[in-house]
Write a protein that holds these residues in place. Structure first.
Motif, short mmCIF file in Angstrom:
data_model
loop_
_atom_site.label_atom_id
_atom_site.label_comp_id
_atom_site.label_asym_id
_atom_site.label_seq_id
_atom_site.Cartn_x
_atom_site.Cartn_y
_atom_site.Cartn_z
N ILE A 22 19.67 60.14 16.05
CA ILE A 22 19.31 59.30 14.91
C ILE A 22 20.59 58.66 14.38
O ILE A 22 21.62 59.34 14.25
N ALA A 23 20.55 57.39 14.07
CA ALA A 23 21.72 56.71 13.51
C ALA A 23 21.98 57.26 12.11
O ALA A 23 21.05 57.47 11.32
N ALA A 24 23.23 57.52 11.80
CA ALA A 24 23.60 58.15 10.53
C ALA A 24 23.19 57.33 9.31
O ALA A 24 22.94 57.88 8.25
N GLU A 25 23.08 56.01 9.45
CA GLU A 25 22.72 55.17 8.32
C GLU A 25 21.22 54.89 8.23
O GLU A 25 20.77 54.11 7.41
N THR A 26 20.42 55.58 9.07
CA THR A 26 18.98 55.34 9.14
C THR A 26 18.19 56.55 8.64
O THR A 26 18.48 57.67 9.02
N ALA A 27 17.20 56.29 7.80
CA ALA A 27 16.26 57.35 7.42
C ALA A 27 15.25 57.47 8.56
O ALA A 27 14.71 56.47 9.03
N ALA A 28 15.01 58.70 9.05
CA ALA A 28 14.13 58.89 10.20
C ALA A 28 13.62 60.32 10.25
O ALA A 28 14.17 61.21 9.60
N ALA A 29 12.56 60.53 11.01
CA ALA A 29 12.00 61.86 11.24
C ALA A 29 12.26 62.24 12.69
O ALA A 29 12.36 61.38 13.57
N PHE A 30 12.37 63.55 12.93
CA PHE A 30 12.65 64.05 14.27
C PHE A 30 11.87 65.34 14.45
O PHE A 30 11.98 66.25 13.64
N SER A 31 11.07 65.46 15.50
CA SER A 31 10.29 66.67 15.76
C SER A 31 11.18 67.73 16.41
O SER A 31 11.68 67.54 17.51
N LEU A 32 11.37 68.84 15.71
CA LEU A 32 12.18 69.93 16.25
C LEU A 32 11.39 70.78 17.24
O LEU A 32 11.98 71.48 18.05
N THR A 33 10.06 70.73 17.20
CA THR A 33 9.26 71.58 18.06
C THR A 33 8.99 70.97 19.43
O THR A 33 8.75 71.69 20.38
N ASP A 34 9.05 69.65 19.56
CA ASP A 34 8.71 69.00 20.83
C ASP A 34 9.90 68.40 21.56
O ASP A 34 9.73 67.80 22.60
N SER A 35 11.10 68.56 21.03
CA SER A 35 12.23 67.78 21.52
C SER A 35 12.99 68.36 22.70
O SER A 35 13.47 67.62 23.54
N VAL A 36 13.17 69.68 22.76
CA VAL A 36 14.01 70.27 23.80
C VAL A 36 13.25 71.38 24.52
O VAL A 36 13.05 72.45 23.97
N PRO A 37 12.81 71.12 25.75
CA PRO A 37 12.14 72.19 26.50
C PRO A 37 13.16 73.21 27.01
O PRO A 37 14.29 72.86 27.32
#
Length: 133
Positions: A22-37
């Protein structure tokens, strides 16, 4: 940061992956449960956010994987998201499960060992510069 991974007594460099964070200057959501198998016999990481002040990385450990004792110049906050792992700090091993939050001051020796497959979120924060007189 140089981290060594130990598997059954063999050490090799950890493959740190860096898909687009995520870009540091951007507000965003990130799924922690689906991101890294969790892959078999591996440690997988994904940078979630990187800025001059902080770096957030999601890790997935396969059972039996280990990050050997190391330090970091930044303050570290670690949250176990799923599973259970052993964490070395204050000269002893401690077992922590999902929901545990840990703090490591800069230059504090620590290590991680996966007693089962688990995921954790690591946040590294830059220390403020010393106050000038």
């Amino acid at each position: 940061m140089c981290i060594k991974v130990r598997r059954r007594g063999v050490e090799y460099g950890a493959g740190m992956s860096s898909p687009k964070p995520i870009a540091a200057e951007t507000a965003a959501a990130f799924s922690l449960t689906d991101s890294v198998p969790v892959g078999p016999a591996s440690i997988v990481s994904q940078t979630v956010l990187q800025s001059p002040e902080a770096k957030v990385t999601l890790f997935a450990f396969a059972q039996g994987q280990e990050l050997t004792t190391h330090t970091n110049r930044r303050r570290a906050f670690l949250q176990v998201l799923s599973g259970t792992g052993d964490f070395f700090y204050n000269d002893a091993w401690h077992r922590h499960a999902s929901g545990t939050w840990l703090h490591f001051p800069p230059e504090h020796p620590h290590a991680v060992r996966a007693t089962e497959a688990f995921t954790m979120l690591l946040t590294l924060c830059a220390e403020p510069p010393p106050a000038q007189a």
